[in-house]
Write a protein that holds these residues in place. Sequence first.
Motif, mmCIF file in Angstrom:
data_model
loop_
_atom_site.group_PDB
_atom_site.id
_atom_site.type_symbol
_atom_site.label_atom_id
_atom_site.label_comp_id
_atom_site.label_asym_id
_atom_site.label_seq_id
_atom_site.Cartn_x
_atom_site.Cartn_y
_atom_site.Cartn_z
ATOM 1 N N SER A 73 17.637 6.618 37.061
ATOM 2 C CA SER A 73 18.362 7.879 37.710
ATOM 3 C C SER A 73 17.670 8.956 36.194
ATOM 4 O O SER A 73 16.363 8.369 35.667
ATOM 5 N N TRP A 74 18.166 10.727 36.866
ATOM 6 C CA TRP A 74 17.643 11.337 35.382
ATOM 7 C C TRP A 74 18.688 11.147 34.631
ATOM 8 O O TRP A 74 17.846 12.408 33.680
ATOM 9 N N GLU A 75 19.764 10.452 34.626
ATOM 10 C CA GLU A 75 20.679 10.643 33.433
ATOM 11 C C GLU A 75 20.793 9.787 32.333
ATOM 12 O O GLU A 75 20.770 8.572 32.054
ATOM 13 N N GLU A 76 19.292 10.018 31.689
ATOM 14 C CA GLU A 76 20.046 9.234 30.236
ATOM 15 C C GLU A 76 20.550 9.284 29.007
ATOM 16 O O GLU A 76 20.891 8.447 28.757
ATOM 17 N N GLN A 77 20.878 10.244 28.744
ATOM 18 C CA GLN A 77 22.103 10.461 28.068
ATOM 19 C C GLN A 77 23.369 9.770 28.137
ATOM 20 O O GLN A 77 23.401 9.439 27.123
ATOM 21 N N ARG A 78 22.987 9.718 29.941
ATOM 22 C CA ARG A 78 24.762 9.479 30.021
ATOM 23 C C ARG A 78 24.712 7.665 29.922
ATOM 24 O O ARG A 78 24.703 7.125 29.307
ATOM 25 N N LEU A 83 24.365 2.413 28.338
ATOM 26 C CA LEU A 83 23.830 1.182 27.207
ATOM 27 C C LEU A 83 23.623 0.547 25.875
ATOM 28 O O LEU A 83 24.240 -0.377 25.378
ATOM 29 N N ASP A 84 24.723 1.430 25.225
ATOM 30 C CA ASP A 84 24.823 1.649 23.880
ATOM 31 C C ASP A 84 25.491 0.637 24.541
ATOM 32 O O ASP A 84 26.274 -0.541 23.189
ATOM 33 N N GLU A 85 27.125 1.005 24.881
ATOM 34 C CA GLU A 85 28.273 -0.114 25.022
ATOM 35 C C GLU A 85 27.650 -1.751 25.703
ATOM 36 O O GLU A 85 28.356 -2.255 25.350
ATOM 37 N N THR A 86 27.428 -0.854 26.711
ATOM 38 C CA THR A 86 26.989 -2.686 26.961
ATOM 39 C C THR A 86 26.472 -3.114 26.521
ATOM 40 O O THR A 86 26.010 -4.957 26.165
ATOM 41 N N ALA A 87 24.828 -3.124 25.451
ATOM 42 C CA ALA A 87 24.565 -3.751 23.984
ATOM 43 C C ALA A 87 25.217 -4.187 22.923
ATOM 44 O O ALA A 87 25.288 -5.633 23.004
ATOM 45 N N ARG A 88 26.537 -3.400 22.707
ATOM 46 C CA ARG A 88 27.782 -3.812 21.933
ATOM 47 C C ARG A 88 28.466 -4.781 23.216
ATOM 48 O O ARG A 88 28.831 -5.799 22.004
ATOM 49 N N LEU A 135 18.282 -6.018 24.213
ATOM 50 C CA LEU A 135 18.220 -4.909 25.186
ATOM 51 C C LEU A 135 17.299 -3.410 25.162
ATOM 52 O O LEU A 135 18.062 -2.991 23.755
ATOM 53 N N VAL A 136 16.001 -4.127 25.652
ATOM 54 C CA VAL A 136 14.710 -2.237 25.493
ATOM 55 C C VAL A 136 15.021 -1.887 26.429
ATOM 56 O O VAL A 136 14.345 -1.930 27.386
ATOM 57 N N VAL A 137 15.440 -0.470 26.267
ATOM 58 C CA VAL A 137 15.142 0.273 27.052
ATOM 59 C C VAL A 137 13.995 1.042 27.509
ATOM 60 O O VAL A 137 13.422 1.597 26.401
#
Length: 564
Positions: A73-78, A83-88, A135-137
């Motif tokens: 994906s190009w969309e880091e912000q999205r 991913l923040d939500e997923t990690a939670r 989760l490590v991005v």
Amino acid sequence: MLAGMASPENGGAAGPAPRTPAPGPGPARGAPGPAAPRAPAAPPPLPDASQPRFVSDLDVLIRARYPLIYLVSWEEQRLDAILDETARRHGKALLGWSVTKGLRRLGGARTPSPEGARDPNEALAAVEKLTEPSLVVLKDFHPFLNDPTVVRALRELAHALKSTYTTVILLSPVLQIPTELEKEVTVLDVPMPSARELLDLLKEIAEVVRRGNRAVVDLRKEDAEQLVKAAQGLTLSEAENAFAKAIAADQRLSKDDLHLVLDEKRQVIRKSGLLEYYPTEETLANVGGVENLKTWLARRGGAFSEPARRFGLPEPKGLLLLGVQGCGKSLTAKAIASSWRMPLLRLDMGRIFSGLVGSSEENLRRAIRVAESVAPVVLWVDEIEKGLSGSGSSGQSDGGVTARVFGAMLTWLQEKTAPVFVVATANRIDLLPPELLRKGRFDEIFFIDLPAAAERREILRIHLARRGRDPSGYDLDALARAAEAFSGAELEQAVVAALYDAFAEGRELAPPHVERAIRETVPLATTMREDIERLREWARTRTRAASSVPAEDVPRPPIATRFG
Ligand SMILES: Nc1ncnc2c1ncn2[C@@H]1O[C@H](COP(=O)(O)OP(=O)(O)O)[C@@H](O)[C@H]1O
Ligand SMILES: [Mg+2]
């Protein structure tokens, strides 16, 4: 659906490399160490209807403890937000790495974090030492995958992580996986933002603008829906820019801004370099002959409509047009788009394989993703065999790349749900993979032969009329008889040559000009007699005739061209 492209269900030798085992425990994963039972680290996240499908796919992979996941994906912000939500949801810490910022904690569960490690090898070593579920991005890690040490370290990390609750996510705009890692990495395609995500964005922007009293927002519900439709195929930040531009232009956001958003999307398509918007005004009335094909098309014309869905009709998938060069395959593709009032996107197979833009498979993914985002659309794959011949002779895309790209294309043709009507054309059949001709890929395969006499008559009439001449002043039957074995393109050329002659003589076009031009043309078919006969023989059992009248035998070439 792109996720299907990377799945093992593609089947057959032509399918992509099995770099994405199906979710769930399987032998490909290797047995987990005894220290860590294979139970989910967290209760399964609640299903959320509004969440994009790739997010639930991601959930499954994380729960099944896949060590390496590649998100394209190009969309880091999205994705940061997702991913923040997923990690939670999974109760894990969220760490990020980029070459500029090194490894650091981004969010997720509340835990302290390690810092530093800009060097990719050091970062991987630090990840291996993590004790808490994480989760490590890794952002834009792909350039480092050219380094054998990094590749090896990642591979070892993948094995080590299998007995932990940590998952590493590679996030890059391009898919680049070294062979050594193919079996360790699972690829997930991040689809472009959905209409719903774009609508949320639009609402958010409208709200901010309204509150700040900085511009007028004049949008009814339908207008907003149209703007969102126009923005589909853009990333969230591209869409945000497009909406911002529209507001900045006149301090208003209204339905008049539709064209600005569409312009933005044209830019995106142009920049991709693989697809091209092909404006066309050809209609089926400009195509002479091929009555069976026209009847077929007329029956399918309305099939993309809502009433057709309600009636229970499936959406047409596409057509393969095979046949003799210059007989109207490309012309028909253009005419379909304009008579169905859909935009025409041309996909250049040569560029997919050229290696100029990116990896061939990634190129195809991107092209398909963009095409789906602008659906309903006609996707014209002109001379689909082009990429194949190129790879055979130059050897630049061996190693199964051609087969994989075609496999991915076939899977997509079979499984696609977006209303993308594919019109593929081919002049040569010897290069086409047999799978392409199998049922289920295209709705129909038509063979376009040289036009028969009655069809030549019609084609001459079309081209005279297109150039402002009254066809009734010509003995079209006699001209058509004289133009034996001419292709549509050669008939058109004869009319054009006659026009040149008349113009040079300073006179109006008259039947003798056309007669002479026809007499002076040696149709290509006569020199390709055997080829055409072979093609016809082959097509007889495998395709449907586009024409409703039988083709005539190709005459032998005149002595002069045989020995001249
Ligand atoms: N059946 C036809 N009716 C009218 N014009 C034709 C026909 N076939 C070919 N032509 C003319 O010849 C041109 C080239 O044909 P094209 O569609 O590019 O052939 P192909 O793609 O089969 O090689 C067309 O743009 C059109 O002007
Ligand atoms: Mg063509």
